[in-house]
Design an enzyme around this catalytic site. Structure first.
Site, PDB file in Angstrom:
ATOM      1  N   SER A 154       0.823  -1.215   0.000  1.00  0.00           N
ATOM      2  CA  SER A 154       0.000   0.000   0.000  1.00  0.00           C
ATOM      3  C   SER A 154       0.857   1.265   0.000  1.00  0.00           C
ATOM      4  CB  SER A 154      -0.956  -0.012   1.190  1.00  0.00           C
ATOM      5  OG  SER A 154      -0.228  -0.071   2.398  1.00  0.00           O
ATOM      6  N   GLY A 155       1.922   1.257  -0.793  1.00  0.00           N
ATOM      7  CA  GLY A 155       2.649   2.502  -1.069  1.00  0.00           C
ATOM      8  C   GLY A 155       2.077   3.126  -2.331  1.00  0.00           C
ATOM      9  N   THR A 211       7.150   5.046   0.673  1.00  0.00           N
ATOM     10  CA  THR A 211       6.470   6.225   0.130  1.00  0.00           C
ATOM     11  C   THR A 211       6.275   7.291   1.197  1.00  0.00           C
ATOM     12  OG1 THR A 211       5.322   4.865  -1.504  1.00  0.00           O
ATOM     13  CG2 THR A 211       4.347   7.019  -0.996  1.00  0.00           C
ATOM     14  N   TYR A 257       7.894   8.180   3.659  1.00  0.00           N
ATOM     15  CA  TYR A 257       9.068   8.926   4.134  1.00  0.00           C
ATOM     16  C   TYR A 257       9.764   9.733   3.037  1.00  0.00           C
ATOM     17  CZ  TYR A 257       8.145   6.127   8.175  1.00  0.00           C
ATOM     18  OH  TYR A 257       7.506   5.562   9.255  1.00  0.00           O
ATOM     19  N   GLN A 267      11.029  12.517   0.862  1.00  0.00           N
ATOM     20  CA  GLN A 267      11.167  13.928   1.252  1.00  0.00           C
ATOM     21  C   GLN A 267      11.205  14.838   0.027  1.00  0.00           C
ATOM     22  OE1 GLN A 267      14.502  14.562   3.870  1.00  0.00           O
ATOM     23  NE2 GLN A 267      13.608  13.394   5.525  1.00  0.00           N
ATOM     24  N   GLU A 323      17.869  18.587  -7.158  1.00  0.00           N
ATOM     25  CA  GLU A 323      18.607  17.534  -6.450  1.00  0.00           C
ATOM     26  C   GLU A 323      19.772  17.081  -7.306  1.00  0.00           C
ATOM     27  OE1 GLU A 323      16.218  14.515  -4.386  1.00  0.00           O
ATOM     28  OE2 GLU A 323      14.478  15.725  -4.856  1.00  0.00           O
ATOM     29  N   ASP A 337      10.464  -8.436   0.739  1.00  0.00           N
ATOM     30  CA  ASP A 337       9.518  -9.568   0.669  1.00  0.00           C
ATOM     31  C   ASP A 337       9.120  -9.899  -0.772  1.00  0.00           C
ATOM     32  OD1 ASP A 337       9.601  -9.472   3.414  1.00  0.00           O
ATOM     33  OD2 ASP A 337       7.662  -8.480   3.631  1.00  0.00           O
ATOM     34  N   HIS A 363      22.245   6.579  -0.001  1.00  0.00           N
ATOM     35  CA  HIS A 363      22.003   8.028   0.021  1.00  0.00           C
ATOM     36  C   HIS A 363      23.172   8.665   0.758  1.00  0.00           C
ATOM     37  CE1 HIS A 363      20.189  11.923   0.522  1.00  0.00           C
ATOM     38  NE2 HIS A 363      19.134  11.538  -0.174  1.00  0.00           N
ATOM     39  N   HIS A 406      19.613   3.082   0.680  1.00  0.00           N
ATOM     40  CA  HIS A 406      18.428   3.910   0.435  1.00  0.00           C
ATOM     41  C   HIS A 406      17.477   3.328  -0.602  1.00  0.00           C
ATOM     42  CE1 HIS A 406      16.190   7.652   0.304  1.00  0.00           C
ATOM     43  NE2 HIS A 406      16.418   7.802  -0.989  1.00  0.00           N
ATOM     44  N   GLU A 428       9.281   0.121  -6.341  1.00  0.00           N
ATOM     45  CA  GLU A 428      10.687  -0.169  -6.024  1.00  0.00           C
ATOM     46  C   GLU A 428      11.035  -1.653  -6.143  1.00  0.00           C
ATOM     47  OE1 GLU A 428      12.111   2.117  -2.745  1.00  0.00           O
ATOM     48  OE2 GLU A 428      13.964   0.952  -2.587  1.00  0.00           O
ATOM     49  N   ARG A 472      19.814   5.294  -9.652  1.00  0.00           N
ATOM     50  CA  ARG A 472      18.598   6.089  -9.874  1.00  0.00           C
ATOM     51  C   ARG A 472      18.867   7.579  -9.721  1.00  0.00           C
ATOM     52  NH1 ARG A 472      14.561   8.023  -6.060  1.00  0.00           N
ATOM     53  NH2 ARG A 472      15.986   7.196  -4.504  1.00  0.00           N
ATOM     54  N   LEU A 505       9.202   7.792  -7.331  1.00  0.00           N
ATOM     55  CA  LEU A 505       7.755   7.959  -7.122  1.00  0.00           C
ATOM     56  C   LEU A 505       7.088   8.038  -8.494  1.00  0.00           C
ATOM     57  CD1 LEU A 505       7.911  10.614  -4.241  1.00  0.00           C
ATOM     58  CD2 LEU A 505       7.198   8.228  -3.999  1.00  0.00           C
TER      59      LEU A 505
END
Ligand code: FAD
Ligand code: SIN
Length: 523
Positions: free
Chosen positions: A12-13, A45, A47, A49, A117, A224, A245, A353, A377, A388, A394
């Site tokens: 459920s992301g 998802t 977290y 930023q 970024e 998983d 990261h 990350h 992911e 990446r 996202l």
């Protein structure tokens, strides 16, 4: 207990929820079951930023520039067709998020406030302060909640995919085509295993950062989906490419590690070593905004040179009010640790990350197993190559979940009949297992991976990792065959499998690229 639906979504992301919403809209007479382990919103998802990279205004940015940045960051191991497809679809997907209620920040002129970024040649990151993922997860859960044909099962842990292997047993030859019919799922609260049966399944279980000691990923990121896909014999690729990261907050007592967004460097922050010296000029002319693999390796080198456990981010020269407005959560976190960002440097160190590799899917998110789609992911789509580009993931999840639904709209087979699916057979005989054994093994996987399969690897280190993981695999198998099935045990099983795959793929790569670097490959 058997629970049937037309579609089963695992996770459920952003990948799972956006798929479910779209499938519900396109198939109003079909049922969709979402299962997720733990809380509904717990995911990578939540977290995120920095935000979502999108070329929105063609007068100030271009697809070509975003494509080029993605290819450079990926060390040209990306699939160029996929890169182009994703980047050209970004605006449409972003507009959809806006329509679903996601609130992206705007500047004083009422235009979107676009961040920058590492690896990006333009400001193109749409964000909600420094809690973009939280805002997206909130909006998507809110939309999903109102759909009558979506059923949510939280605290439900997918153990294994159901394929011909479970249905027909040994009658199936190893190399015959596989089809997925759903999944066996542990109801974590009632401690029973349920059989979720579905015509089509989407695997959207996210990442695997928890295989490492220091990671930005939450505790649910235990690989998983990789474990399930591997056991079901789905095709996997690029598992050796792990993104570290560069700037997780260095706070050894905290796990997972709190992220200091790359957008902070995009806002002008400078990296300094233990002596207070700026150092990125020694490594790359893009300085602090070089792609992540380069910055993380530079930090790793500086830490080894200085014998230190961290470096620093210096934001003391940046306008404080502007910083707080863009990064309120990061400022608050620093304050809570008595770091006054107006005068103190922020201690940072690299942390695992993101996983570039995963389940191989085509442009429509189809895996090598029939009726099994995968998005987010957990996949290897070809977008990221060896490393990446920041804030492309996202977006990737949105695009592939969208394409999966489009593909289903085209190919959904009303006459498709599922075979009779057997219930789960409980083989456990031992209910007295000490939980501490699992905790020890989980810690051991993390230590092995951080010591031997980190930013810098070597043949000798990989061999050591492999030998040690094999012992853990045998112990886990014994427990799995006899002990009561629990979330901890199942997570450990998948952590060991994912770690093993990262090592095995690493041992096969003979060239340093992006998120893979071995001392034995230096020419
Ligand atoms: P997730 O969001 O991780 O969702 C996976 C779901 O599957 C979870 O609900 C989980 O509980 C569930 N699940 C897992 N295993 C099982 C199981 N066995 N049974 C049932 N359910 C299961 N990317 C960007 O593009 N921009 C950013 O700014 C950004 N910032 C980031 C910051 C942080 C701190 C982190 C950790 C990642 C960041 N990323 C960012 C990466 C990005 O957040 C993820 O790649 C993306 O959210 C993955 O989405 P997903 O839906 O594939 O997986
Ligand atoms: C960050 O904000 O630095 C994370 C962005 C990402 O992982 O894409």
């Amino acid at each position: 207990m058997k629970i049937k639906s037309d579609f089963l979504v695992i996770g459920s992301g952003i990948a799972g929820l956006s798929f479910a919403l779209k499938a519900a809209n396109h198939f109003p007479d079909k049922t969709i079951n979402i299962i997720t382990k733990g809380n509904k919103d717990e995911s990578n998802t939540k977290y995120a930023q920095g935000g979502i990279a999108t070329v929105y205004d063609l007068t100030t940015d271009s697809y070509e520039a975003h494509i080029k940045d993605t290819l450079i960051a990926g060390d040209y191991l990306n699939d160029p067709e996929v890169v182009e497809m994703v980047i050209k679809q970004a605006k449409e997907r972003l507009d959809e998020l806006l329509a679903w209620g996601v609130d992206f920040d705007k500047n004083e002129q009422g235009r979107f406030d676009l961040g920058k970024e590492g690896g990006h040649s333009k400001n193109r990151i749409f964000h909600h302060k420094d809690i973009t993922g939280f805002e997206i997860e909130r909006s998507l859960l809110n939309k999903v909640k109102n759909h009558p044909n979506i059923h949510f099962y939280d605290y439900h842990f997918a153990i294994d995919l159901i394929t011909e292997h479970q249905v027909f047993g040994d009658l199936i030859s190893l190399d015959s085509d596989k089809t997925v019919f759903g999944a066996y799922v542990l109801d974590e609260k009632n401690k029973t295993v349920k059989t979720f049966i579905a015509k089509y399944t989407l695997l959207a279980t996210g990442g695997s950062g928890q295989v490492y000691e220091t990671t930005t990923n939450p505790f649910v990121a235990t690989g998983d989906g990789i474990g399930m896909a591997y056991r079901a014999k789905a095709k996997l690729a690029d598992m050796e490419f792990i993104q570290f990261h560069p700037t997780a907050l260095y706070n050894p007592d905290e796990s997972p590690a709190f992220l200091i967004s790359e957008a902070v460097r995009g806002f002008g922050a400078i990296l300094r070593n233990d002596k207070g010296e700026r150092f990125m000029q020694k490594y790359d002319n893009r300085l602090e905004l070089a792609p992540r693999d380069i910055v993380a390796r530079a930090i790793d080198t500086e830490m080894k040179l200085q014998g230190s456990k961290n470096v620093y981010l210096d934001v003391t020269h940046i306008d404080y009010d502007g910083f707080v407005k863009h990064f309120p959560n990061i400022t608050k976190k620093c304050e809570s640790l008595n770091i006054d960002i107006r005068k103190d440097y922020i201690p940072v160190a690299p942390a695992a990350h993101y996983m570039m590799g995963g389940i191989v899917v085509d442009k429509n998110a189809r895996s090598s197993i029939k009726h099994l789609y995968a998005s987010g992911e957990v996949t290897r789509t070809g977008l990221h190559g060896a490393n990446r580009l920041a804030s492309n993931s996202l977006l990737e999840a949105l695009v592939f979940s969208h394409n999966a639904v489009k593909d289903l709209v085209k190919h959904y087979d009303e006459n498709y009949k599922l075979p009779a699916i057997p219930e789960w057979i409980d083989t456990s005989t031992d209910r007295t297992m000490e939980k501490i054994l699992i905790t020890h093994d989980r810690n051991e996987v993390k230590t092995i991976m951080s010591n031997y399969v980190g930013i810098v690897r070597s043949n000798e280190r990989l061999l050591r990792a492999l030998r040690r993981l094999y012992v853990l695999y045998q112990d886990n198998k014994r427990l799995y065959d006899h002990a009561e099935i629990t979330t901890d045990l199942l997570e450990l099983r998948n952590l060991i499998t994912t770690a093993y795959l990262i090592v095995e793929f690493s041992r096969k790569r003979k060239e340093n690229k992006g998120g893979f670097y071995s001392l034995d490959n230096i020419k």
